[in-house]
Write a protein that holds these residues in place. Structure first.
Motif, short mmCIF file in Angstrom:
data_model
loop_
_atom_site.label_atom_id
_atom_site.label_comp_id
_atom_site.label_asym_id
_atom_site.label_seq_id
_atom_site.Cartn_x
_atom_site.Cartn_y
_atom_site.Cartn_z
N SER A 78 49.60 23.60 11.50
CA SER A 78 50.32 22.60 12.32
C SER A 78 50.00 22.68 13.81
O SER A 78 50.71 22.10 14.64
CB SER A 78 51.84 22.71 12.12
OG SER A 78 52.17 22.41 10.77
N TYR A 79 48.91 23.38 14.18
CA TYR A 79 48.43 23.33 15.56
C TYR A 79 47.57 22.08 15.74
O TYR A 79 47.20 21.41 14.78
CB TYR A 79 47.60 24.58 15.89
CG TYR A 79 48.44 25.82 16.09
CD1 TYR A 79 48.78 26.28 17.36
CD2 TYR A 79 48.88 26.56 14.98
CE1 TYR A 79 49.55 27.42 17.53
CE2 TYR A 79 49.65 27.70 15.15
CZ TYR A 79 49.98 28.13 16.42
OH TYR A 79 50.74 29.25 16.59
N ASN A 80 47.24 21.78 16.99
CA ASN A 80 46.37 20.65 17.32
C ASN A 80 45.10 21.17 17.99
O ASN A 80 44.99 21.17 19.22
CB ASN A 80 47.09 19.66 18.24
CG ASN A 80 48.32 19.06 17.61
OD1 ASN A 80 48.28 18.64 16.45
ND2 ASN A 80 49.41 19.00 18.34
N PRO A 81 44.14 21.63 17.20
CA PRO A 81 42.93 22.20 17.80
C PRO A 81 41.95 21.14 18.27
O PRO A 81 41.87 20.04 17.71
CB PRO A 81 42.33 23.01 16.65
CG PRO A 81 42.78 22.29 15.42
CD PRO A 81 44.15 21.75 15.74
N THR A 82 41.21 21.49 19.30
CA THR A 82 40.04 20.74 19.75
C THR A 82 38.89 21.72 19.79
O THR A 82 39.05 22.85 20.26
CB THR A 82 40.26 20.13 21.14
OG1 THR A 82 41.28 19.14 21.07
CG2 THR A 82 38.98 19.49 21.68
N ILE A 83 37.74 21.32 19.31
CA ILE A 83 36.58 22.20 19.26
C ILE A 83 35.62 21.84 20.39
O ILE A 83 35.21 20.69 20.53
CB ILE A 83 35.86 22.09 17.91
CG1 ILE A 83 36.75 22.59 16.78
CG2 ILE A 83 34.54 22.86 17.93
CD1 ILE A 83 36.21 22.30 15.39
N TYR A 84 35.27 22.84 21.20
CA TYR A 84 34.16 22.69 22.16
C TYR A 84 32.95 23.36 21.53
O TYR A 84 32.94 24.57 21.31
CB TYR A 84 34.53 23.34 23.50
CG TYR A 84 33.33 23.48 24.42
CD1 TYR A 84 32.64 22.36 24.86
CD2 TYR A 84 32.90 24.74 24.85
CE1 TYR A 84 31.54 22.49 25.69
CE2 TYR A 84 31.81 24.88 25.69
CZ TYR A 84 31.13 23.74 26.10
OH TYR A 84 30.03 23.87 26.93
N TYR A 85 31.92 22.58 21.24
CA TYR A 85 30.77 23.08 20.48
C TYR A 85 29.51 22.40 21.03
O TYR A 85 28.97 21.47 20.42
CB TYR A 85 30.98 22.75 19.01
CG TYR A 85 30.11 23.48 18.02
CD1 TYR A 85 29.68 24.79 18.23
CD2 TYR A 85 29.75 22.88 16.81
CE1 TYR A 85 28.91 25.46 17.30
CE2 TYR A 85 28.99 23.54 15.86
CZ TYR A 85 28.57 24.83 16.12
OH TYR A 85 27.81 25.49 15.18
N PRO A 86 29.03 22.88 22.19
CA PRO A 86 27.93 22.17 22.87
C PRO A 86 26.57 22.34 22.22
O PRO A 86 25.69 21.50 22.40
CB PRO A 86 27.95 22.79 24.26
CG PRO A 86 28.43 24.18 24.04
CD PRO A 86 29.47 24.05 22.96
N LYS A 87 26.36 23.44 21.48
CA LYS A 87 25.06 23.70 20.88
C LYS A 87 25.24 24.06 19.41
O LYS A 87 25.16 25.24 19.04
CB LYS A 87 24.33 24.83 21.61
CG LYS A 87 23.93 24.47 23.03
CD LYS A 87 23.09 25.57 23.66
CE LYS A 87 22.57 25.15 25.02
NZ LYS A 87 21.71 26.19 25.64
N PRO A 88 25.51 23.07 18.57
CA PRO A 88 25.75 23.35 17.15
C PRO A 88 24.59 24.09 16.51
O PRO A 88 23.43 23.80 16.77
CB PRO A 88 25.93 21.96 16.53
CG PRO A 88 26.35 21.09 17.68
CD PRO A 88 25.64 21.64 18.87
N GLY A 89 24.92 25.08 15.69
CA GLY A 89 23.89 25.79 14.95
C GLY A 89 23.17 24.87 13.98
O GLY A 89 23.76 23.93 13.43
N GLY A 90 21.90 25.10 13.79
CA GLY A 90 21.10 24.21 12.96
C GLY A 90 21.19 24.47 11.47
O GLY A 90 20.74 23.65 10.67
N LYS A 91 21.77 25.61 11.07
CA LYS A 91 21.84 25.95 9.66
C LYS A 91 22.83 25.05 8.92
O LYS A 91 23.79 24.55 9.49
CB LYS A 91 22.26 27.41 9.48
CG LYS A 91 21.25 28.41 10.03
CD LYS A 91 21.72 29.83 9.82
CE LYS A 91 20.72 30.84 10.37
NZ LYS A 91 21.19 32.23 10.19
N ASP A 92 22.57 24.87 7.63
CA ASP A 92 23.42 24.03 6.80
C ASP A 92 24.87 24.50 6.83
O ASP A 92 25.80 23.68 6.84
CB ASP A 92 22.90 24.04 5.36
CG ASP A 92 23.80 23.26 4.41
OD1 ASP A 92 23.89 22.02 4.55
OD2 ASP A 92 24.43 23.90 3.55
#
Length: 243
Positions: A78-92
């Motif tokens: 029940s939290y409200n997360p926001t993801i900061y992810y500027p360089k997503p990993g390339g792996k599946d």
């Protein structure tokens, strides 16, 4: 006996053993268990009534994967997360974790959206760098670490505070241009599997997560792990791990 604090070599060896044919864990399993532990540590430290808005800062490696998993569990808590992810990993694996978060409607922001997301957060989960980090700090994380250090937002760091040395602890940081980068001092730390040498003198609230270490492995490495209470995935550590 006192809880053992491990260095980089031991941490890598333990991970390799867990994912070996003998250990039989997959990286997906370990990341799921670690992320769940991180989410529970945050929930126990920062109640949802007062800290519902969580900014989860994810790096491109396994540390960031733990953060992606944690964000998903925080949503279900029940939290409200926001993801900061500027360089997503390339792996599946990372692509699937990110898709799972997006399927829940969890916002994902880039570096341009980071300042506003930090301003609107009640608490930050630092899942940027892990125990394999070596300075200097590359962009855009040099600016991110400075912003986090200068912010008044409480921080929970995963495994080792980003920018700290796994064995040296807090250290002076520079970016690739030689400019100084601020060092964060999180209010809460969750060590995974076993605490790292660099966190030996950490004085904030300290959790241990990773209720998956086989008994024989813990014995061989003389980890002296504490018992986890009830069905919890985390256990709070006293100062310096003295049990």
């Amino acid at each position: 006996m006192a809880l053992r604090y491990i260095g980089q070599k031991a941490a890598q060896q333990i991970d390799e053993e867990l994912m070996s044919a003998a250990g039989a864990f997959s990286i997906d399993q370990l990341m799921e268990l670690a992320g769940l532990s991180c989410a529970q540590a945050l929930a126990k430290s920062f109640p949802v009534k007062t800290h519902a808005r969580v900014l989860v800062c994810c790096g491109p490696g396994n540390q960031g994967g733990d953060g992606l998993v944690a964000a998903r569990h925080l949503h279900h808590f029940s939290y409200n997360p926001t993801i900061y992810y500027p360089k997503p990993g390339g792996k599946d694996l990372y692509q699937r974790l990110l898709k799972q978060a997006r399927n829940l409607g969890i916002p994902v922001v880039d570096t341009e959206g980071f300042p506003a997301s930090l301003e609107g957060a009640d608490v930050v989960m630092d899942a940027i760098f892990g125990f394999s980090f070596h300075p200097p700090v590359r962009a855009p994380f040099d600016k991110v670490l400075t912003a986090l250090a200068e912010s008044s937002k409480p921080i929970l760091s995963v495994d080792i505070p980003s920018g700290w040395g796994v064995e040296e602890g807090r250290q002076r940081l520079t970016n690739t241009q030689g400019e100084e980068v601020a060092t964060i001092d999180p209010e809460v730390l969750i060590s995974l599997t076993a605490p790292k040498e660099g966190s030996r003198n950490y004085t904030g609230k300290h959790w241990l997560g990773g209720r998956f270490v086989p008994d024989d492995l813990a014995k061989r490495y003389e980890l002296n792990l504490p018992e986890y209470p009830g069905v919890d995935q985390v256990v709070e550590l006293p100062p310096s791990g003295k049990l």
